[in-house]
Design a protein around this motif. Structure first.
Motif, PDB file in Angstrom:
ATOM      1  N   SER A   1     -16.391  -8.521 -16.449  1.00 16.75           N
ATOM      2  CA  SER A   1     -15.216  -8.419 -15.584  1.00 16.75           C
ATOM      3  C   SER A   1     -14.576  -7.046 -15.742  1.00 16.75           C
ATOM      4  O   SER A   1     -14.348  -6.573 -16.859  1.00 16.75           O
ATOM      5  CB  SER A   1     -14.197  -9.504 -15.943  1.00 16.75           C
ATOM      6  N   THR A   2     -14.283  -6.413 -14.621  1.00 14.90           N
ATOM      7  CA  THR A   2     -13.599  -5.119 -14.669  1.00 14.90           C
ATOM      8  C   THR A   2     -12.196  -5.269 -15.246  1.00 14.90           C
ATOM      9  O   THR A   2     -11.696  -4.396 -15.965  1.00 14.90           O
ATOM     10  CB  THR A   2     -13.510  -4.515 -13.258  1.00 14.90           C
ATOM     11  N   GLU A   3     -11.568  -6.368 -14.946  1.00 15.33           N
ATOM     12  CA  GLU A   3     -10.194  -6.604 -15.412  1.00 15.33           C
ATOM     13  C   GLU A   3     -10.121  -6.603 -16.931  1.00 15.33           C
ATOM     14  O   GLU A   3      -9.138  -6.129 -17.512  1.00 15.33           O
ATOM     15  CB  GLU A   3      -9.684  -7.935 -14.865  1.00 15.33           C
ATOM     16  N   ASP A   4     -11.165  -7.122 -17.591  1.00 11.77           N
ATOM     17  CA  ASP A   4     -11.167  -7.156 -19.057  1.00 11.77           C
ATOM     18  C   ASP A   4     -11.090  -5.765 -19.641  1.00 11.77           C
ATOM     19  O   ASP A   4     -10.399  -5.522 -20.629  1.00 11.77           O
ATOM     20  CB  ASP A   4     -12.435  -7.862 -19.568  1.00 11.77           C
ATOM     21  N   MET A   5     -11.808  -4.832 -19.040  1.00 12.11           N
ATOM     22  CA  MET A   5     -11.782  -3.464 -19.555  1.00 12.11           C
ATOM     23  C   MET A   5     -10.422  -2.819 -19.335  1.00 12.11           C
ATOM     24  O   MET A   5      -9.890  -2.142 -20.220  1.00 12.11           O
ATOM     25  CB  MET A   5     -12.872  -2.626 -18.893  1.00 12.11           C
ATOM     26  N   ILE A   6      -9.876  -3.002 -18.142  1.00 12.62           N
ATOM     27  CA  ILE A   6      -8.579  -2.398 -17.827  1.00 12.62           C
ATOM     28  C   ILE A   6      -7.499  -2.902 -18.769  1.00 12.62           C
ATOM     29  O   ILE A   6      -6.630  -2.143 -19.221  1.00 12.62           O
ATOM     30  CB  ILE A   6      -8.206  -2.688 -16.358  1.00 12.62           C
ATOM     31  N   ASN A   7      -7.560  -4.179 -19.105  1.00 13.85           N
ATOM     32  CA  ASN A   7      -6.547  -4.762 -19.986  1.00 13.85           C
ATOM     33  C   ASN A   7      -6.636  -4.238 -21.415  1.00 13.85           C
ATOM     34  O   ASN A   7      -5.668  -4.341 -22.174  1.00 13.85           O
ATOM     35  CB  ASN A   7      -6.668  -6.287 -19.990  1.00 13.85           C
ATOM     36  N   THR A   8      -7.793  -3.693 -21.774  1.00 19.43           N
ATOM     37  CA  THR A   8      -7.956  -3.177 -23.136  1.00 19.43           C
ATOM     38  C   THR A   8      -7.723  -1.671 -23.230  1.00 19.43           C
ATOM     39  O   THR A   8      -7.834  -1.086 -24.310  1.00 19.43           O
ATOM     40  CB  THR A   8      -9.370  -3.494 -23.666  1.00 19.43           C
ATOM     41  N   LEU A   9      -7.403  -1.013 -22.123  1.00 23.97           N
ATOM     42  CA  LEU A   9      -7.155   0.430 -22.153  1.00 23.97           C
ATOM     43  C   LEU A   9      -5.887   0.734 -22.943  1.00 23.97           C
ATOM     44  O   LEU A   9      -4.855   0.082 -22.766  1.00 23.97           O
ATOM     45  CB  LEU A   9      -6.994   0.982 -20.731  1.00 23.97           C
ATOM     46  N   ASP A  10      -5.964   1.733 -23.815  1.00 24.25           N
ATOM     47  CA  ASP A  10      -4.754   2.146 -24.525  1.00 24.25           C
ATOM     48  C   ASP A  10      -4.002   3.175 -23.682  1.00 24.25           C
ATOM     49  O   ASP A  10      -4.516   3.699 -22.689  1.00 24.25           O
ATOM     50  CB  ASP A  10      -5.072   2.697 -25.915  1.00 24.25           C
ATOM     51  N   THR A  11      -2.796   3.479 -24.097  1.00 21.40           N
ATOM     52  CA  THR A  11      -1.929   4.366 -23.318  1.00 21.40           C
ATOM     53  C   THR A  11      -2.515   5.760 -23.174  1.00 21.40           C
ATOM     54  O   THR A  11      -2.455   6.363 -22.096  1.00 21.40           O
ATOM     55  CB  THR A  11      -0.538   4.464 -23.974  1.00 21.40           C
ATOM     56  N   GLU A  12      -3.100   6.279 -24.251  1.00 18.75           N
ATOM     57  CA  GLU A  12      -3.648   7.633 -24.201  1.00 18.75           C
ATOM     58  C   GLU A  12      -4.814   7.722 -23.213  1.00 18.75           C
ATOM     59  O   GLU A  12      -4.943   8.699 -22.476  1.00 18.75           O
ATOM     60  CB  GLU A  12      -4.090   8.077 -25.600  1.00 18.75           C
ATOM     61  N   GLN A  13      -5.664   6.687 -23.212  1.00 18.91           N
ATOM     62  CA  GLN A  13      -6.776   6.681 -22.270  1.00 18.91           C
ATOM     63  C   GLN A  13      -6.273   6.576 -20.834  1.00 18.91           C
ATOM     64  O   GLN A  13      -6.794   7.227 -19.923  1.00 18.91           O
ATOM     65  CB  GLN A  13      -7.724   5.514 -22.569  1.00 18.91           C
ATOM     66  N   PHE A  14      -5.257   5.772 -20.623  1.00 21.99           N
ATOM     67  CA  PHE A  14      -4.651   5.613 -19.296  1.00 21.99           C
ATOM     68  C   PHE A  14      -4.105   6.956 -18.813  1.00 21.99           C
ATOM     69  O   PHE A  14      -4.294   7.349 -17.649  1.00 21.99           O
ATOM     70  CB  PHE A  14      -3.553   4.557 -19.376  1.00 21.99           C
ATOM     71  N   LYS A  15      -3.451   7.697 -19.700  1.00 20.60           N
ATOM     72  CA  LYS A  15      -2.899   9.000 -19.328  1.00 20.60           C
ATOM     73  C   LYS A  15      -4.010   9.989 -18.965  1.00 20.60           C
ATOM     74  O   LYS A  15      -3.890  10.741 -17.994  1.00 20.60           O
ATOM     75  CB  LYS A  15      -2.064   9.555 -20.479  1.00 20.60           C
ATOM     76  N   GLU A  16      -5.098   9.953 -19.722  1.00 22.54           N
ATOM     77  CA  GLU A  16      -6.228  10.845 -19.425  1.00 22.54           C
ATOM     78  C   GLU A  16      -6.870  10.473 -18.095  1.00 22.54           C
ATOM     79  O   GLU A  16      -7.267  11.342 -17.309  1.00 22.54           O
ATOM     80  CB  GLU A  16      -7.260  10.781 -20.550  1.00 22.54           C
ATOM     81  N   ASP A  17      -6.992   9.177 -17.828  1.00 20.14           N
ATOM     82  CA  ASP A  17      -7.572   8.728 -16.568  1.00 20.14           C
ATOM     83  C   ASP A  17      -6.711   9.161 -15.384  1.00 20.14           C
ATOM     84  O   ASP A  17      -7.224   9.590 -14.347  1.00 20.14           O
ATOM     85  CB  ASP A  17      -7.728   7.201 -16.557  1.00 20.14           C
ATOM     86  N   ALA A  18      -5.396   9.054 -15.550  1.00 17.31           N
ATOM     87  CA  ALA A  18      -4.483   9.459 -14.478  1.00 17.31           C
ATOM     88  C   ALA A  18      -4.593  10.957 -14.214  1.00 17.31           C
ATOM     89  O   ALA A  18      -4.609  11.403 -13.061  1.00 17.31           O
ATOM     90  CB  ALA A  18      -3.048   9.089 -14.852  1.00 17.31           C
ATOM     91  N   LYS A  19      -4.682  11.727 -15.282  1.00 21.87           N
ATOM     92  CA  LYS A  19      -4.844  13.178 -15.147  1.00 21.87           C
ATOM     93  C   LYS A  19      -6.137  13.498 -14.408  1.00 21.87           C
ATOM     94  O   LYS A  19      -6.178  14.372 -13.534  1.00 21.87           O
ATOM     95  CB  LYS A  19      -4.836  13.821 -16.529  1.00 21.87           C
ATOM     96  N   TYR A  20      -7.189  12.777 -14.736  1.00 25.25           N
ATOM     97  CA  TYR A  20      -8.473  13.018 -14.093  1.00 25.25           C
ATOM     98  C   TYR A  20      -8.399  12.718 -12.594  1.00 25.25           C
ATOM     99  O   TYR A  20      -8.951  13.463 -11.773  1.00 25.25           O
ATOM    100  CB  TYR A  20      -9.561  12.153 -14.740  1.00 25.25           C
ATOM    101  N   VAL A  21      -7.713  11.636 -12.224  1.00 23.76           N
ATOM    102  CA  VAL A  21      -7.573  11.280 -10.806  1.00 23.76           C
ATOM    103  C   VAL A  21      -6.884  12.399 -10.033  1.00 23.76           C
ATOM    104  O   VAL A  21      -7.316  12.776  -8.937  1.00 23.76           O
ATOM    105  CB  VAL A  21      -6.783   9.956 -10.648  1.00 23.76           C
ATOM    106  N   VAL A  22      -5.828  12.948 -10.608  1.00 26.84           N
ATOM    107  CA  VAL A  22      -5.089  14.030  -9.939  1.00 26.84           C
ATOM    108  C   VAL A  22      -5.971  15.269  -9.792  1.00 26.84           C
ATOM    109  O   VAL A  22      -5.999  15.901  -8.728  1.00 26.84           O
ATOM    110  CB  VAL A  22      -3.800  14.362 -10.714  1.00 26.84           C
TER     111      VAL A  22
END
Length: 378
Positions: A255-276
């Motif tokens: 499930s994709t949702e399982d991975m998203i729920n386990t993301l830590d804050t630092e990884q989320f910030k890096e992912d957001a930066k990458y999207v931009v």
């Protein structure tokens, strides 16, 4: 009366000399002039024979290169892979996904999908995973002729140390290298000067001139100065066999949702930066379709693609710096970037330059990372 024959003879010689002089003049000028050919077929051959623009090769290739995260109870191993057909099949290394209980791929446009193994080598370090959501997309062109030589310029793509879509350039510095590493036998491998480090494994090796995949980046020396790539032509028949035999209804996907729920804050910030960064790079390269696809539902509902495109089509150059991300409420990230834009307006002869600070609100919609809102400060 015989002396009357000389004038005709002299005239003939004079005419001959004039003719020779004119011929020599025409030859010299013919050799200096360019031959203009308007035949469109010949023009196309000339254009096709020229090496492709490096920036365009990299950008078009990055769309089909993924970061692979192979998880088990004890660890998460990060590697690379690339889409090669329209079934959603991704080529990678066997050592990237060995012992994995769950496999996810991150695409260039920041989407996350679960993957399932459809084939893995026991002795050869190759594997293929399938992502049904990527079916229908065209994969990277693969070189199926053995024409690679020492000295050929190459491009290696992958995600070393988790830095997605990193590019290194080099040459083929050796061929027919044979060795074993961690139980895998490498036969007839390319030796390359482009660096191959942790996370690069499974990424594509491209011929610089054609843009086609010639190898699968696999291992490198500890100092990072030498890399080795498996010639894709040597393993392509096995890859095709796995692809043709695989049936989606017999595969297990997490499930994709399982991975998203386990993301830590630092990884989320890096992912957001990458999207931009990917959004701004798409605008710069004038790939408005990919840029528009990153927008969330509410933004797309309020702005049609044609209006979105019109808002950016006048941009001829774009630079950005000082990108930073901070969490905000509702599991969203605010990513800020200082952007310098040069536009060519219809009524202006010179370029118009704008410097703005952009604020991107990044969040998940339908289990995929999206740009929820865009604002800017003058």
């Amino acid at each position: 009366m015989r002396h009357k024959r000389y004038p005709p003879i002299l005239l003939t010689i004079l005419i001959g000399l004039i003719g020779i002089t004119i011929s020599i003049y025409m030859y010299i000028n013919w050799d200096k002039q360019e031959l203009s050919v308007s035949n469109p077929i010949i023009s196309k051959v000339e254009l096709d024979s020229q090496p492709q623009n490096l920036k365009n090769i990299i950008y078009q290739t990055e769309k089909h290169v993924v970061q692979i995260e192979a998880q088990n109870e004890y660890s998460t191993l990060t590697g690379s892979g690339f889409l090669y057909n329209n079934k959603g099949d991704i080529i990678t290394n066997a050592h990237v996904i060995e012992d994995a209980e769950v496999i996810y791929v991150r695409t260039a446009n920041a989407r996350i999908y679960p993957a399932a193994v459809i084939g893995v080598g026991q002795d050869t370090d190759i594997a293929v995973v399938r992502v049904p959501q990527l079916a229908g997309e065209n994969g990277l062109p693969v070189e199926t002729k053995n024409e690679t030589e020492i000295g050929d310029e190459v491009i290696a793509l992958g995600s070393p140390h988790g830095f997605q879509n990193t590019v290194t350039l080099g040459i083929i510095s050796g061929t027919e290298r044979n060795f074993s590493v961690d139980g895998y036998n490498y036969s007839n491998a390319f030796q390359i000067s482009a660096q191959i480090t942790q996370g690069n494994s499974g990424g594509p090796l491209l011929n610089r001139e054609t843009g086609k995949v010639i190898g699968i980046n696999s291992v490198g020396t500890k100092d990072g100065t030498i890399g080795f790539s498996i010639p894709v032509i040597d393993v392509f028949s096995q890859i095709e066999k796995w692809s043709n035999e695989a049936q989606n209804d017999q595969l297990h996907f997490a499930s994709t949702e399982d991975m998203i729920n386990t993301l830590d804050t630092e990884q989320f910030k890096e992912d957001a930066k990458y999207v931009v960064e990917y959004f701004l790079d798409s605008i710069l390269i004038r790939d408005y379709v990919n840029a528009y696809a990153l927008l969330g539902d509410s933004m797309q509902a309020s702005t049609s693609y044609s209006n979105f495109r019109e808002g950016y089509i006048q941009i001829v150059d774009l630079e950005y710096e000082n990108i930073s991300s901070e969490p905000i409420e509702n599991k969203q990230i605010n990513t800020t970037a200082e952007v310098s834009i040069k536009k060519k307006l219809p009524d202006e002869e010179e370029l118009v330059e704008e410097n703005k600070t952009y604020h991107f609100t990044i969040g998940y919609e339908n289990d995929q990372l999206k740009i929820i809102n865009i604002t800017y400060d003058e």
